[in-house]
Structure formats: C-alpha cells, structure tokens
Scaffold this motif. Structure first.
Motif, mmCIF file in Angstrom:
data_model
loop_
_atom_site.group_PDB
_atom_site.id
_atom_site.type_symbol
_atom_site.label_atom_id
_atom_site.label_comp_id
_atom_site.label_asym_id
_atom_site.label_seq_id
_atom_site.Cartn_x
_atom_site.Cartn_y
_atom_site.Cartn_z
ATOM 1 N N GLU A 351 0.818 -1.214 0.000
ATOM 2 C CA GLU A 351 0.000 0.000 0.000
ATOM 3 C C GLU A 351 0.851 1.263 0.000
ATOM 4 N N GLN A 352 2.046 1.146 0.570
ATOM 5 C CA GLN A 352 2.979 2.293 0.624
ATOM 6 C C GLN A 352 4.003 2.247 -0.511
ATOM 7 N N ASN A 353 3.767 1.413 -1.509
ATOM 8 C CA ASN A 353 4.720 1.216 -2.616
ATOM 9 C C ASN A 353 6.099 0.832 -2.089
ATOM 10 N N PHE A 354 6.089 0.102 -0.972
ATOM 11 C CA PHE A 354 7.304 -0.414 -0.340
ATOM 12 C C PHE A 354 8.272 0.702 0.059
ATOM 13 N N LYS A 355 7.705 1.886 0.314
ATOM 14 C CA LYS A 355 8.467 2.999 0.868
ATOM 15 C C LYS A 355 7.949 3.269 2.282
ATOM 16 N N PRO A 356 8.822 3.544 3.245
ATOM 17 C CA PRO A 356 8.345 3.773 4.612
ATOM 18 C C PRO A 356 7.471 5.016 4.712
ATOM 19 N N VAL A 357 6.312 4.865 5.341
ATOM 20 C CA VAL A 357 5.365 5.962 5.524
ATOM 21 C C VAL A 357 4.956 6.002 6.988
ATOM 22 N N LEU A 358 4.945 7.192 7.569
ATOM 23 C CA LEU A 358 4.585 7.376 8.973
ATOM 24 C C LEU A 358 3.129 7.800 9.093
ATOM 25 N N TYR A 359 2.436 7.155 10.034
ATOM 26 C CA TYR A 359 1.028 7.453 10.293
ATOM 27 C C TYR A 359 0.830 7.847 11.747
#
Length: 454
Positions: A351-359
């Motif tokens: 879902e994050q295109n395999f890039k780290p995303v902070l929520y």
C-alpha cells in the motif's frame, strides 16, 4: 559539514596527525582497515572538505579489499560529483600490525568481518586512534566485555569510538521520534505488556540485493554466524538503537539497571546451493560453513526476536532475512510507538509502494484533539520544513517531500559528518557511550538467552 574546519582538533590535542604533505591542513586522515563489507566504501561515497583525500588501506589480500577498491574507483570516476580519493594500499598477513606501527592516519574506519572486529577496535583505541565502526561492534558476550574495555580506554586516550547508526537518518524514523516528543499529539509513551509491547521495531532484509546500481556480491564468510554474527546481534543493533533513541531521547541508559531481558528466539534461513552461488559467486561451501549444511542446503541463523523492558517500557526487536525481495521491493521496516493519545506507526508494504510511511492513529479522535494535532505539528514542520498531514480513515498520514528521501547509501555520509562534528567538539554527547554499551548488552545477552533455549 562543508566549509567547516576541524583544525581545532590539533590545537586541543585530541588528534595527532602524521605528516600529510600538501594536505597537512586536512584535520582528519582515514585509515580503512580490512574492508570486507560494502559499508566501508559507502563512508567514502562523498567528499568531505576536512578529510585528507589520501586514504591508507590495510587489508589481507583477496576479493574483499578488491571489491572495496573497485567501488572507490567508481566513485572517483562517476560523471556527477566524483570523489577524489587517493588510496594507498597495503596487503599482507601482517596488515594489522603494519597499520598500528605506521599510524598513517587518525581515524580508523572498520566495516567487515565481525569475528575480529572488536579486537581491532580495542587495539586501535589502545594505539590512540579514533574509530568509526560499522555495526555490530560486538557479536557475543565476550565481545561485549572487550567493547566495554575499549570505551574505557577511549576515554583515557581522549579518542572517540562510535558506531554507524544510519537508520537514525531515515526520515520516517526521524519524524517518528520528533512526533513522540510532542505531548499534545503523542501523549506519553505507554508501558505495554510482553504480549503487546509499547514499542516494536521489525525489519525484513535480503541476502541478494543491488548496491550502487549493481548486484551485491557477498563474501562467503558473511553466511558464517561465527564471523558475521547471528541476525539477533547484527541487524537488531539498528532496531535496539532506534528503540532507545526514540523512546528516551538524549537520556542515559544504564544497562545494569534499565534493561531486563524477557525472552529471545532465533531461527535459520535456508539457502540452496544455487542461491549461495548467485550471491557469493562461489561454487562450493567453504569448510567453515559445512557445520551449517543440512543435506545440500545452507542454514543461516539470520532471524531473531528480542522481548525486553527498557526503563519499564516493554519493547520488541525482530529481524527476518529472506534470500531476495520480490520485484520492485526491497528491505522493509515496520515500527510502532504507542502513546496515551496516539500511536505512531511506520508501514512499508504494498500500500505504501514499499516505501516507509509514517502514520498518526489517535486513541480517541475528537475535534479538540484534531485541533491540538494541527497546532503541535507546526513544531515538527519547523524542524522539517515541507512536511504535511493528510487525513485518512484512521487518523493522518505524514506527507514527506522527496528532498528528505535521499536513500540508504547517502545516510553513511550523514553519519560520518555528524561524527566529524563530534571530533571537532572533542567529545560525544553524554548519553551516546552508555547507550552504545546498553545496546550491545541487549543484543549479546539476547543471543545467550536464545541459545540457552536450544
């Protein structure tokens, strides 16, 4: 760090430099010792204004040093922002004794086989040399004891011993720490339970990957836990460091009082002979790996989990090594910090295109809390201009401009520049040394615990 001069190091007496000819104005002169890991080259992926371009390399003959030198040549010859390293290489069975006798520089860079690394660290410090070492600096309990002695000696010799913690510079990790410092947004860090820790860091790595655009060839010894170390004392070094750094920023951690190991497990990743050949270019397993061969396959204890408490907070560090990532993906990271007002979660999946995303996911979403988040987030924006909040069904996604996504390889120069700032000051922050000791206590004690279960 550019345009800064480290000359005050000499005046302060914290560095003793050899003659450098026309480069005598350069305050830092590198010694690269037995470069067996590509991280050794990544430290030199950029130019530093205050570092002598003449680098003295001491190593045993073989493919490890050849691979390192090949990467340096490519950095020097690339069309965009080429480096200008002048490598002076000595190879031979007495390379370490040669390095100690010549002292051709003042900063030893260590990234390679971990079996002797702690001993190299200790003896380099004994010789009055600063040391910047790749993780892990210790892979077992005996190494931990020796590392503690090295830190004691470094203080006596007035030199700086430091490890390369690149993950602190990955933007999602940095922002998670930043937001946890905002009580209006995060609240207070929860205590958690053994089954439901308050802080969890998980990472998935791969033996076969691309570095600087080319397939990474790993040395055969990388797969020997006696030389590389098990996964529970290797990659978890980063995870334990992030847990300490994020949960108790700038605070001293006393490993004898503040850490309690609860449980630790480890297990193996299986490599086929074909996979081993692909990543090492070796047709056969060397003798030192035959102890780990089951049938035709190689069993590498690369995976592990540590459950422990840190100042009363339940934490978990977990690492998994697979052979190769699916097409278009790479190493991944998952992290959660649980606050009384919100959870801060880093996801890195499809879902994050395999890039780290902070929520940011609130515990109790109210209009008043939403207003408080918007106001508190301005403080993070002041530190990291350009970041924004995007509302979603569970809370918010932190939107990060591309300028902060500089890639893992670039983080090595960021660590090096920060270390050079410490050299200029003549000291590390007060919490760094005790917290490095606490980190390696955690990993090496976890290994003992995991092995005791077998």
């Amino acid at each position: 760090m550019k345009a800064r001069v480290l000359g005050c190091l000499l005046a302060a007496g914290s560095l003793t430099l050899p003659a450098m000819g026309q480069e005598k104005n350069k305050s830092v002169s590198l010694i690269v010792l037995e470069p067996g890991h590509f991280h050794a080259a990544l430290v030199q992926n950029t130019r530093y204004d205050n570092v002598n371009p003449v680098v003295h390399v001491y190593a045993s003959k073989g493919p490890d040093v050849d691979s390192y030198l090949d990467k340096i040549k490519k950095y020097n010859s690339r069309p965009e922002d080429p480096t200008q390293w002048d490598e002076k290489v000595y190879t031979g069975p007495d390379f370490f004794q040669k390095m100690l006798s010549e002292k051709a520089g003042n900063l030893v860079v260590l990234a390679g086989n971990n079996q002797k690394k702690t001993d190299y660290i200790k003896k380099s410090v004994d010789a009055g040399l600063n040391v910047l070492a790749d993780k892990p600096m210790a892979i077992d309990a005996a190494g931990f004891t020796l590392l503690k002695d090295a830190f004691t000696q470094a203080k006596k010799k007035n030199v700086l011993l430091y490890d390369i913690m690149t993950e602190r510079y990955e933007i999602s990790n940095a922002l998670q720490r930043e937001l946890a410092l905002l009580p209006e947004l995060f609240g207070t860090l929860q205590k958690g339970t053994p089954q439901d820790p308050a802080v969890t860091k998980e990472s998935v790595h791969h033996f076969f990957k691309y570095v600087s655009g080319e397939p990474l060839i790993r040395p055969s010894w990388f797969f020997d836990v006696n030389q590389q170390g098990e996964g529970i004392v290797d990659v978890t070094t980063h995870l334990v460091d992030l847990i300490q750094w994020s949960s108790f920023p700038n605070q001293v951690i006393d490993y004898q009082k503040d850490i309690k190991l609860l449980s630790a497990t480890h297990n193996a990743t299986t490599l086929t002979p074909e996979q081993f050949k692909l990543v090492t270019k070796s047709d056969t397993y060397p003798d030192y790996l035959k102890k780990d061969v089951k049938g035709k396959n190689l069993e590498v204890y690369a995976n592990g989990q540590i459950d422990y408490t840190l100042k009363g907070v339940h934490a978990r560090a977990s690492v998994i090594w697979n052979f190769q990532a699916p097409q278009g993906t790479g190493d991944t990271h998952y992290s959660i910090m649980k606050g009384s007002k919100a959870n801060l979660i880093i996801r890195q999946g499809k879902e994050q295109n395999f890039k780290p995303v902070l929520y940011i996911e609130p515990v109790n979403a109210t209009p008043a809390y939403e207003k408080a988040v918007a106001e508190a987030f301005k403080k993070a924006q002041a530190a990291y201009p350009g970041i924004e909040l995007k509302k979603n069904a569970k809370g918010w996604e932190v939107i990060v401009p591309k300028k902060y996504d500089i890639g893992h390889e670039a983080h090595f120069s960021q660590v090096a520049k920060k270390y050079m700032e410490f050299l200029k000051a003549g000291k590390l922050p007060a919490w760094e040394v005790p917290n490095m000791i606490a980190k390696y206590y955690t990993t090496t004690e976890a290994l003992k615990l995991a092995k005791a279960k077998k």
